[in-house]
Structures are given as structure tokens and as C-alpha cells.
Design an enzyme around this catalytic site. Sequence first.
Site, PDB file in Angstrom:
ATOM      1  CB  ALA A 164      -6.684   6.198  -2.986  1.00  0.00           C
ATOM      2  CD  GLU A 197      -4.550  -1.310  -7.814  1.00  0.00           C
ATOM      3  OE1 GLU A 197      -3.663  -2.341  -7.103  1.00  0.00           O
ATOM      4  OE2 GLU A 197      -5.658  -1.326  -7.931  1.00  0.00           O
ATOM      5  CB  SER A 198      -0.130  -0.379  -2.153  1.00  0.00           C
ATOM      6  OG  SER A 198      -0.642  -1.332  -1.716  1.00  0.00           O
ATOM      7  CB  THR A 243       6.710   4.523  -1.334  1.00  0.00           C
ATOM      8  OG1 THR A 243       7.701   3.812  -0.991  1.00  0.00           O
ATOM      9  CG2 THR A 243       6.636   4.936  -2.800  1.00  0.00           C
ATOM     10  CG  ASP A 244      11.290   3.871   1.478  1.00  0.00           C
ATOM     11  OD1 ASP A 244      10.465   2.943   0.580  1.00  0.00           O
ATOM     12  OD2 ASP A 244      11.992   3.373   2.352  1.00  0.00           O
ATOM     13  CD  GLU A 245       8.750   0.152  -2.667  1.00  0.00           C
ATOM     14  OE1 GLU A 245       8.777  -0.320  -3.775  1.00  0.00           O
ATOM     15  OE2 GLU A 245       8.344  -0.388  -1.604  1.00  0.00           O
ATOM     16  CE1 TYR A 299       3.067   1.556  -4.938  1.00  0.00           C
ATOM     17  CE2 TYR A 299       5.231   1.104  -4.077  1.00  0.00           C
ATOM     18  CZ  TYR A 299       4.128   1.754  -3.841  1.00  0.00           C
ATOM     19  OH  TYR A 299       3.893   2.472  -2.482  1.00  0.00           O
ATOM     20  CB  SER A 300       9.128   2.808  -7.475  1.00  0.00           C
ATOM     21  OG  SER A 300       9.777   1.980  -8.184  1.00  0.00           O
ATOM     22  CB  ALA A 301       7.818   4.145 -12.443  1.00  0.00           C
ATOM     23  CE  LYS A 331       2.650   6.397  -3.672  1.00  0.00           C
ATOM     24  NZ  LYS A 331       1.099   6.472  -3.392  1.00  0.00           N
ATOM     25  CG  LEU A 381       8.293 -10.497   4.380  1.00  0.00           C
ATOM     26  CD1 LEU A 381       8.511 -11.407   3.149  1.00  0.00           C
ATOM     27  CD2 LEU A 381       9.293  -9.839   4.722  1.00  0.00           C
ATOM     28  N   PRO A 398       7.905 -18.368   0.960  1.00  0.00           N
ATOM     29  CG  PRO A 398       6.126 -17.312  -0.787  1.00  0.00           C
ATOM     30  CD  PRO A 398       6.314 -18.041   0.681  1.00  0.00           C
TER      31      PRO A 398
HETATM   32  P1  NAD Z   1      -3.584  -0.662   0.431  1.00  0.00           P
HETATM   33  O1  NAD Z   1      -3.220  -1.195  -1.024  1.00  0.00           O
HETATM   34  O2  NAD Z   1      -3.524  -1.390   1.490  1.00  0.00           O
HETATM   35  O3  NAD Z   1      -4.775   0.243   0.344  1.00  0.00           O
HETATM   36  C1  NAD Z   1      -4.973   1.060  -0.842  1.00  0.00           C
HETATM   37  C2  NAD Z   1      -6.331   1.653  -0.673  1.00  0.00           C
HETATM   38  O4  NAD Z   1      -6.720   2.264  -1.782  1.00  0.00           O
HETATM   39  C3  NAD Z   1      -7.479   0.298  -0.766  1.00  0.00           C
HETATM   40  O5  NAD Z   1      -8.499   0.544  -0.041  1.00  0.00           O
HETATM   41  C4  NAD Z   1      -8.112   0.615  -2.215  1.00  0.00           C
HETATM   42  O6  NAD Z   1      -9.535   0.100  -2.249  1.00  0.00           O
HETATM   43  C5  NAD Z   1      -7.889   2.094  -2.531  1.00  0.00           C
HETATM   44  N1  NAD Z   1      -7.761   2.458  -3.907  1.00  0.00           N
HETATM   45  C6  NAD Z   1      -7.130   1.425  -4.894  1.00  0.00           C
HETATM   46  N2  NAD Z   1      -7.317   2.172  -6.303  1.00  0.00           N
HETATM   47  C7  NAD Z   1      -8.350   3.106  -5.915  1.00  0.00           C
HETATM   48  C8  NAD Z   1      -9.067   4.156  -6.712  1.00  0.00           C
HETATM   49  N3  NAD Z   1      -8.743   3.932  -8.091  1.00  0.00           N
HETATM   50  N4  NAD Z   1      -9.869   4.844  -6.363  1.00  0.00           N
HETATM   51  C9  NAD Z   1     -10.074   4.846  -5.036  1.00  0.00           C
HETATM   52  N5  NAD Z   1      -9.490   3.931  -4.262  1.00  0.00           N
HETATM   53  C10 NAD Z   1      -8.770   3.031  -4.592  1.00  0.00           C
HETATM   54  O7  NAD Z   1      -2.190   0.211   0.492  1.00  0.00           O
HETATM   55  P2  NAD Z   1      -1.432   0.760   1.624  1.00  0.00           P
HETATM   56  O8  NAD Z   1      -0.307   0.084   2.020  1.00  0.00           O
HETATM   57  O9  NAD Z   1      -2.338   1.201   2.777  1.00  0.00           O
HETATM   58  O10 NAD Z   1      -0.941   2.279   1.097  1.00  0.00           O
HETATM   59  C11 NAD Z   1      -1.522   3.359   1.377  1.00  0.00           C
HETATM   60  C12 NAD Z   1      -0.653   4.457   0.729  1.00  0.00           C
HETATM   61  O11 NAD Z   1       0.511   4.626   1.260  1.00  0.00           O
HETATM   62  C13 NAD Z   1      -0.290   4.212  -0.816  1.00  0.00           C
HETATM   63  O12 NAD Z   1      -0.265   5.709  -1.468  1.00  0.00           O
HETATM   64  C14 NAD Z   1       0.981   3.742  -0.802  1.00  0.00           C
HETATM   65  O13 NAD Z   1       1.780   4.053  -2.003  1.00  0.00           O
HETATM   66  C15 NAD Z   1       1.701   4.547   0.400  1.00  0.00           C
HETATM   67  N6  NAD Z   1       2.917   3.798   1.119  1.00  0.00           N
HETATM   68  C16 NAD Z   1       2.582   2.312   1.469  1.00  0.00           C
HETATM   69  C17 NAD Z   1       3.804   1.847   2.090  1.00  0.00           C
HETATM   70  C18 NAD Z   1       3.694   0.346   2.660  1.00  0.00           C
HETATM   71  O14 NAD Z   1       4.536  -0.377   3.399  1.00  0.00           O
HETATM   72  N7  NAD Z   1       2.554  -0.269   2.564  1.00  0.00           N
HETATM   73  C19 NAD Z   1       4.800   2.488   2.673  1.00  0.00           C
HETATM   74  C20 NAD Z   1       5.113   3.925   2.161  1.00  0.00           C
HETATM   75  C21 NAD Z   1       3.875   4.530   1.373  1.00  0.00           C
HETATM   76  P1  TYD Z   2       6.757  -6.435   0.164  1.00  0.00           P
HETATM   77  O1  TYD Z   2       5.994  -6.592   1.697  1.00  0.00           O
HETATM   78  O2  TYD Z   2       5.979  -6.971  -1.071  1.00  0.00           O
HETATM   79  O3  TYD Z   2       7.256  -4.694   0.237  1.00  0.00           O
HETATM   80  P2  TYD Z   2       8.030  -4.051  -0.881  1.00  0.00           P
HETATM   81  O4  TYD Z   2       8.357  -4.841  -2.194  1.00  0.00           O
HETATM   82  O5  TYD Z   2       7.308  -2.812  -1.177  1.00  0.00           O
HETATM   83  O6  TYD Z   2       9.359  -3.716   0.098  1.00  0.00           O
HETATM   84  O7  TYD Z   2       8.191  -6.960   0.271  1.00  0.00           O
HETATM   85  C1  TYD Z   2       9.153  -6.819   1.157  1.00  0.00           C
HETATM   86  C2  TYD Z   2      10.319  -7.521   0.995  1.00  0.00           C
HETATM   87  O8  TYD Z   2      10.207  -8.937   1.128  1.00  0.00           O
HETATM   88  C3  TYD Z   2      10.852  -7.414  -0.484  1.00  0.00           C
HETATM   89  O9  TYD Z   2      12.338  -7.361  -0.397  1.00  0.00           O
HETATM   90  C4  TYD Z   2      10.319  -8.541  -1.229  1.00  0.00           C
HETATM   91  C5  TYD Z   2      10.304  -9.594  -0.028  1.00  0.00           C
HETATM   92  N1  TYD Z   2       9.420 -10.640  -0.251  1.00  0.00           N
HETATM   93  C6  TYD Z   2       9.835 -12.047  -0.244  1.00  0.00           C
HETATM   94  O10 TYD Z   2      10.830 -12.590  -0.148  1.00  0.00           O
HETATM   95  N2  TYD Z   2       8.699 -13.025  -0.532  1.00  0.00           N
HETATM   96  C7  TYD Z   2       7.401 -12.602  -0.673  1.00  0.00           C
HETATM   97  O11 TYD Z   2       6.395 -13.578  -0.696  1.00  0.00           O
HETATM   98  C8  TYD Z   2       7.016 -11.310  -0.595  1.00  0.00           C
HETATM   99  C9  TYD Z   2       5.740 -10.985  -0.708  1.00  0.00           C
HETATM  100  C10 TYD Z   2       8.063 -10.274  -0.223  1.00  0.00           C
END
Ligand code: NAD
Ligand code: TYD
Length: 351
Positions: free
Chosen positions: A84, A86-87, A132-134, A157-159, A161, A197, A212
Site C-alpha cells: 500500500a 501513494e505511488s 522502488t528503484d527510485e 514520492y521517492s523521498a 519511499k 505512462l 503528452p
Molecule cells: P497503486 O497506486 O496502483 O496501488 C496502491 C494501492 O494502495 C491502492 O490499492 C490504494 O488504494 C492503496 N492505498 C493507498 N493509500 C493507502 C492507505 N493509506 N491505506 C491502505 N491502502 C492504501 O500502486 P502500485 O503501482 O501497485 O505500487 C504498489 C507498490 O509497489 C508501492 O509500494 C510502490 O511504491 C511499489 N512500486 C511500484 C512500481 C511501479 O512501477 N508501479 C515499481 C516499483 C515499486
Molecule cells: P510514470 O509512468 O509516471 O512512472 P515514473 O515517473 O515512476 O517513472 O512515467 C514514466 C516516464 O514517462 C517518466 O520519465 C515520465 C514520463 N511521462 C511522460 O512523458 N508523460 C506522461 O504523461 C507520463 C505520465 C509520464
Amino acid sequence: MQKKILITGGAGFIGSHVVRLFVNKYPDYHIFNLDKLTYAGNLENLRDIENKPNYTFIKADIQEGDLMLKLFTLHQFDAVIHLAAESHVDRSIANPLEFVLTNVVGTVNLLNAARHIWKDSFEGKRFYHVSTDEVYGSLGPTGYFTEETPYDPHSPYSASKASSDHFVRAYHDTYGLPTVISNCSNNYGAYQFPEKLIPLFINNIRYNKPLPVYGKGENVRDWLWVEDHARAIDVIFHKAANGTTYNIGGHNEWKNIDLIRLLCKIMDRKLGRPAGTSEKLITFVKDRAGHDLRYAIDSTKLQKELGWKPSVTFEEGLEKTVDWYLANQEWLDHVTSGDYQKYYEEQYIKR
Ligand code: NAD
Ligand code: TYD
């Protein structure tokens, strides 16, 4: 006795794949999916498993520490897989505090609750934090993030995490909590909210809306198919030693503009449009503030020590992903209209 596994954020993108994998693969585990159902949480992602006997959904907010303690005490979870969060980086730039409250305070609430109910013995217990790798910051044109790369986050976000990762390690080092962390690269695949994206651009192409591209589209991301991430989590959850960290990534770097051009080509073919139609939608817009140039993961440790490797090439994974979004346009329409929020009410409140 069934092992009780708490998965947080299981209604989100990656969490729903992890819940599905665990519910189907491990009938001896009872999977509790705890999720607040923010805009990113959608129970429609789990329709296929929601009636399985080894699955329970709990609607709750990890920001509420007392509630976490109550739920942990009530259910006596044996392990936690914590996703869980904010991502979305752009949302973190607009509203950093929500990221601190969920990603940092929420994680500490879970750590406290786990520590409390496991105080007599950590034997057989596990707190797995998904990150995350961020957190490692931004790379120049060469080099990779390893597990030893110093943390250097740039976005709110990355700060947040990075901070949560530090707390997880601190609970291991200070209290001996049996923790594991993984840091993964950008995921793509089915059920991703169309603000990121790939699903955003698929949806925009579908409706002939502008694409965009931030800055010149020169930023590089390392993309991994979400089901391969879920498989990596399964392997790490079961095999990693306490206190360890694993990087997860596919050695699959793409410059944004190249990825977008490939996506446009696939979409033209799938939609039966003349070649070049979707590319015309590309619109260069103002760059994201503090936009990290390049992420690239070295996942040698995971591959060598635990035997995981990605199962699909990017071309295969992207093709599967496009097919899924085109076959599930109703899902896309629901999430873009917010209709999915009614689903919870119908599924869990009215009946
Ligand atoms: P997502 O935003 O799709 O899902 C997040 C989920 O967490 C949602 O279901 C949301 O309702 C729930 N949530 C948010 N705030 C909450 C709270 N206060 N209490 C309970 N539930 C809450 O995110 P995702 O892309 O599936 O990412 C999941 C995890 O993986 C995150 O921790 C993210 O940092 C990590 N991660 C994501 C990526 C990516 O590319 N998406 C890559 C590496 C790591
Ligand atoms: P995103 O999917 O938001 O993931 P993250 O920022 O966690 O890497 O974005 C992936 C890449 O695409 C990032 O370099 C930002 C870029 N991007 C765009 O150029 N346009 C967009 O509308 C979005 C959402 C992302």
C-alpha cells in the site's frame, strides 16, 4: 493451520497481481487484502478470486495506527507483504503530505503492529516491504543501481519511499524484526491506473487524444512486466534471509520516446489504423520538475541467489498488455469515469 498473510494495497496495480498469485498458488495460506481503496484501489481487479475461501478483503487506512494494532491483534497475521502506497510521482509533486502520511507513517504503523503481536517470538514471521528503484536517484548515461547504491531520492514520492525503507531496516537492526525489502524498476501490465505512462497513452491513442511527452522524451526507464514482479515477490518472500534487500528489474531500458513510438506502432496495427496515425498524437510538453534522467537496475543478486529471471521480453509483454487493455475497455472506462468506486459499495456494503 493455515498461514495468515496480510497483503496491503492488494486492490492496486501490483498488489492485485500479488494477491491473485498467492490466493491461487497457496491454498494453505489465508490471504487478507487490506486496502483503503483510494482512487488507485479497485476491487474489480480481483473479481476472479474474490469468492475464494482463502481470501478476505479488509477496507482500512494504514494511516490509522490504532486500527492497525486492532486488526493485527484480531487476525494474528503470520506475515505481511506491504505494497500500500501513494505511488504516482506527479501527484507527489502536487501533494507531498499525503505521501508522507501513507508511505512513511503508514509503514511505521504496520511495523509497530507487527512488532507488537510478534513480541513473544519472531520465529516463522516475515515483514516484506515492497519498494522502488527510485530511492537510488538518477543515473547518467551508464551504470546500474545495485543493492549497495547510496539512497539519493529527488521526488517527494521517492523521498517518502526511501524514508519507509530506512524505517524497515531500522526495525530490523533495532528490534530484530524479520524484514525483507525489494526495490523494483517501472512495472507495466494489466490493471495499471491510466495515469502512468503506458496505460495513459494506450487510452489516449484509443480516443485520439494528445500524448503528452515530458521534455524531449529522453528520460530512460527500466521496464518489467508486472507478473514477473509478482513472481519475484513470491520467490523473495519464501527464500530471502531476514534483513536482506533485493533489486528487481528486467535489464530492459527504454528511452521514453522510443517506447512511445513502439507503442504507437503496436496500437496502429491492433486498431487497424494506417501506420503513423498514432505517432501524430505525440505532443512535447513542459518537463516534470526534478525529472530523474535514467533508472537502470542490476538484479544479478536476485537472479544468482534466488534463481529468478523475467519470463517475457519487453516486446512480448507490451503486446500482451495492449491486448489486455483493448479486450478490457470496460475496465478502462470504469476507472477513468470513477465508476469502479461504486463497485465496492455494491459488493461489500449493500449485500
Ligand atoms: P497503486 O497506486 O496502483 O496501488 C496502491 C494501492 O494502495 C491502492 O490499492 C490504494 O488504494 C492503496 N492505498 C493507498 N493509500 C493507502 C492507505 N493509506 N491505506 C491502505 N491502502 C492504501 O500502486 P502500485 O503501482 O501497485 O505500487 C504498489 C507498490 O509497489 C508501492 O509500494 C510502490 O511504491 C511499489 N512500486 C511500484 C512500481 C511501479 O512501477 N508501479 C515499481 C516499483 C515499486
Ligand atoms: P510514470 O509512468 O509516471 O512512472 P515514473 O515517473 O515512476 O517513472 O512515467 C514514466 C516516464 O514517462 C517518466 O520519465 C515520465 C514520463 N511521462 C511522460 O512523458 N508523460 C506522461 O504523461 C507520463 C505520465 C509520464
